[in-house]
Write a protein that holds these residues in place. Structure first.
Motif, short mmCIF file in Angstrom:
data_model
loop_
_atom_site.label_atom_id
_atom_site.label_comp_id
_atom_site.label_asym_id
_atom_site.label_seq_id
_atom_site.Cartn_x
_atom_site.Cartn_y
_atom_site.Cartn_z
N GLY A 189 0.84 -1.20 0.00
CA GLY A 189 0.00 0.00 0.00
C GLY A 189 0.87 1.24 0.00
N ASP A 190 0.23 2.40 -0.09
CA ASP A 190 0.97 3.65 -0.01
C ASP A 190 0.16 4.69 0.74
N VAL A 191 0.89 5.65 1.29
CA VAL A 191 0.30 6.80 1.98
C VAL A 191 0.86 8.05 1.33
N ARG A 192 -0.02 8.94 0.90
CA ARG A 192 0.40 10.16 0.21
C ARG A 192 0.07 11.37 1.07
N VAL A 193 1.05 12.27 1.20
CA VAL A 193 0.90 13.48 2.00
C VAL A 193 1.31 14.68 1.16
N VAL A 194 0.41 15.63 0.98
CA VAL A 194 0.73 16.84 0.23
C VAL A 194 1.54 17.77 1.13
N LEU A 195 2.76 18.07 0.71
CA LEU A 195 3.65 18.93 1.49
C LEU A 195 3.55 20.39 1.07
N ALA A 196 3.14 20.62 -0.17
CA ALA A 196 2.92 21.99 -0.66
C ALA A 196 1.96 21.90 -1.84
N ASP A 197 1.07 22.90 -1.95
CA ASP A 197 0.05 22.84 -2.99
C ASP A 197 -0.31 24.24 -3.46
N TYR A 198 0.06 24.53 -4.71
CA TYR A 198 -0.26 25.83 -5.32
C TYR A 198 -1.28 25.67 -6.44
N ARG A 199 -2.04 24.58 -6.41
CA ARG A 199 -3.09 24.38 -7.39
C ARG A 199 -4.37 25.09 -6.95
N ASP A 200 -5.22 25.42 -7.92
CA ASP A 200 -6.55 25.99 -7.65
C ASP A 200 -6.49 27.21 -6.75
N GLY A 201 -5.51 28.07 -6.99
CA GLY A 201 -5.42 29.32 -6.25
C GLY A 201 -4.86 29.19 -4.84
N GLN A 202 -4.39 28.00 -4.47
CA GLN A 202 -3.84 27.82 -3.12
C GLN A 202 -2.37 28.26 -3.06
N SER A 203 -1.91 28.46 -1.84
CA SER A 203 -0.48 28.68 -1.59
C SER A 203 -0.13 27.98 -0.28
N PHE A 204 -0.47 26.70 -0.22
CA PHE A 204 -0.29 25.90 1.00
C PHE A 204 1.10 25.30 1.06
N ILE A 205 1.76 25.44 2.21
CA ILE A 205 3.01 24.76 2.51
C ILE A 205 2.89 24.20 3.93
N LEU A 206 3.10 22.91 4.09
CA LEU A 206 3.02 22.31 5.42
C LEU A 206 4.19 22.79 6.26
N ASP A 207 3.87 23.53 7.34
CA ASP A 207 4.93 24.06 8.20
C ASP A 207 4.64 23.79 9.67
N THR A 208 3.75 22.83 9.94
CA THR A 208 3.48 22.37 11.30
C THR A 208 3.59 20.85 11.32
N TRP A 209 3.72 20.28 12.50
CA TRP A 209 3.77 18.83 12.61
C TRP A 209 2.36 18.27 12.46
N GLN A 210 2.22 17.24 11.63
CA GLN A 210 0.95 16.57 11.43
C GLN A 210 1.12 15.08 11.69
N THR A 211 0.13 14.48 12.38
CA THR A 211 0.15 13.04 12.60
C THR A 211 -0.58 12.35 11.46
N ILE A 212 0.11 11.42 10.80
CA ILE A 212 -0.41 10.75 9.62
C ILE A 212 -0.56 9.25 9.91
N SER A 213 -1.74 8.70 9.62
CA SER A 213 -1.96 7.26 9.79
C SER A 213 -1.18 6.48 8.74
N LEU A 214 -0.59 5.37 9.16
CA LEU A 214 0.12 4.47 8.25
C LEU A 214 -0.58 3.11 8.14
N LEU A 215 -1.79 3.01 8.65
CA LEU A 215 -2.49 1.72 8.67
C LEU A 215 -2.75 1.19 7.26
N ALA A 216 -2.82 2.10 6.28
CA ALA A 216 -3.06 1.66 4.90
C ALA A 216 -1.89 0.83 4.35
#
Length: 283
Positions: A189-216
Motif C-alpha cells: 500500500g501507499d500513503v500520500r501526504v501533500v507537502l505543498a500545494d499551489y493548485r486551484d489558487g492555493q499557496s499551502f506549505i506544510l509548516d506544522t507537525w501533522q500526525t499521519i496514519s500508516l495503517l493503509a
C-alpha cells in the motif's frame, strides 16, 4: 432467517464463548530522544542551544533505533549523505536565500514534534542516481502512524526561491509518497501526504507537525520514502528539495487471539444444552 428464542440464545453463547476477544496490541513510539547529545555536530558552534545533526551512521549503514533500521549513506570526502540524518536543530542559522541549504536538518516548525530530537529523510531523485530513504521495521512490528512536516529548507525554497530557482507558482505541488513493502518485496500500500500545494489558487506549505496514519500500509515490513514535485530539471531532476522531517514513529505488535479457558468451553456446552431444552419446552 428468523431464529426462535432458544436458538438465538444458543447462537449468542456460541459467539460470546467460541470467538475470544483479541488481546490489546502493544505499541512502540520511536521519539529519537535516546540519541546522546554529544553525538550531534553543533549547527552553530557559537550557540549550542541551536542544536545539531548526525548524518553518519557508520559502517552499519543504518541508525538502529527501537529495532527499526533507518538507512544512511555518508561520503566523508564530500560531506554528503543520503537516507536519514538525526537532528536536534531548533533554529535557522542563515536565512539568506542562497544559504537555505545550510538548514537542511531543520524542521519547518523549528524543532521536534515532542522533546528535542527528530529525523530528516533525504531521497535523491537525480536521474541515474536515485536512492531512497527507507525504514525497516523491527521484527513483528507494523506501521501505525508518524508525525511529519517539511524541512525549513524545502519550505523556504518553495516560498521564495533563490538564484537557482525553486519558487513555486500556480499549479505546482509537492507530495510525499510512503510505500510499504512486505518481506517478499511486494507492495502492500501507499500513503500520500501533500507537502505543498499551489493548485486551484492555493499557496499551502506544510509548516506544522501533522500526525499521519500508516495503517493503509498493512503488513509492510519496510517503508520507502518517495517524492513527487512539479518543479523539475530535465538533467538534474527535482528542483524542490526532496526532504521531510519525522518524529514519533508509532508501530505496533498485533497480539494473537486468546485461547478459551476449559471452564469457558464447559460453560458453552451447558449453555447450548440449556438452550435446546428451552426450545423443546416452547415447541
Amino acid at each position: 432467517m428468523r431464529l426462535a428464542p432458544a436458538s438465538s440464545l444458543a447462537l449468542a453463547l456460541v459467539l460470546a464463548l467460541a470467538s475470544p476477544a483479541l488481546a490489546a496490541d502493544v505499541y512502540t513510539v520511536t521519539t529519537f530522544e535516546g540519541v546522546p547529545a554529544d553525538q550531534f555536530t553543533l549547527i552553530d558552534p557559537s550557540d549550542p542551544t541551536a542544536g545539531g545533526f548526525l548524518n553518519d551512521a557508520g559502517p552499519s549503514g543504518a541508525f538502529q533505533i527501537d529495532g527499526n533500521a533507518f538507512n544512511n549513506s555518508y561520503d566523508p570526502g564530500f560531506n554528503y549523505w543520503q537516507g536519514w540524518a538525526l537532528s536536534s536543530q531548533s533554529r535557522a542559522i542563515d536565512v539568506s536565500p542562497d544559504a537555505y541549504f545550510l538548514n537542511q536538518y531543520l524542521a519547518a516548525p523549528g524543532g521536534a514534534s515532542g522533546g528535542d530530537n527528530y529525523a530528516v529523510a533525504f531521497s535523491s531523485l537525480s536521474p541515474g542516481f536515485e536512492s531512497y530513504a527507507t525504514i525497516d521495521l523491527a521484527a513483528g512490528q507494523k506501521a501505525h502512524s508518524i508525525d511529519l512536516t517539511n524541512t525549513w529548507y524545502a519550505e523556504n525554497l518553495i516560498r521564495t526561491g533563490n538564484s537557482y530557482g525553486g519558487q513555486f507558482g500556480p499549479g505546482d505541488y509537492f507530495e510525499l509518497i510512503i510505500n510499504g513493502y512486505d518481506s517478499t518485496g511486494a507492495l502492500t500500500g501507499d500513503v500520500r501526504v501533500v507537502l505543498a500545494d499551489y493548485r486551484d489558487g492555493q499557496s499551502f506549505i506544510l509548516d506544522t507537525w501533522q500526525t499521519i496514519s500508516l495503517l493503509a500500509l498493512g503488513d509492510a515490513t519496510s517503508l520507502v520514502f518517495d517524492f513527487f514535485t512539479t518543479d523539475n530539471s530535465v538533467d538534474y531532476g527535482p528542483n524542490t528539495p526532496t526532504y521531510v522531517a519525522i518524529d514519533n514513529l508509532t508501530t505496533y505488535a498485533p497480539q494473537a487471539a486468546a485461547v478459551p479457558e476449559p471452564a469457558s468451553l464447559a460453560l458453552l456446552g451447558l449453555g447450548v444444552v440449556g438452550a435446546l431444552a428451552a426450545r423443546r419446552r416452547l415447541a
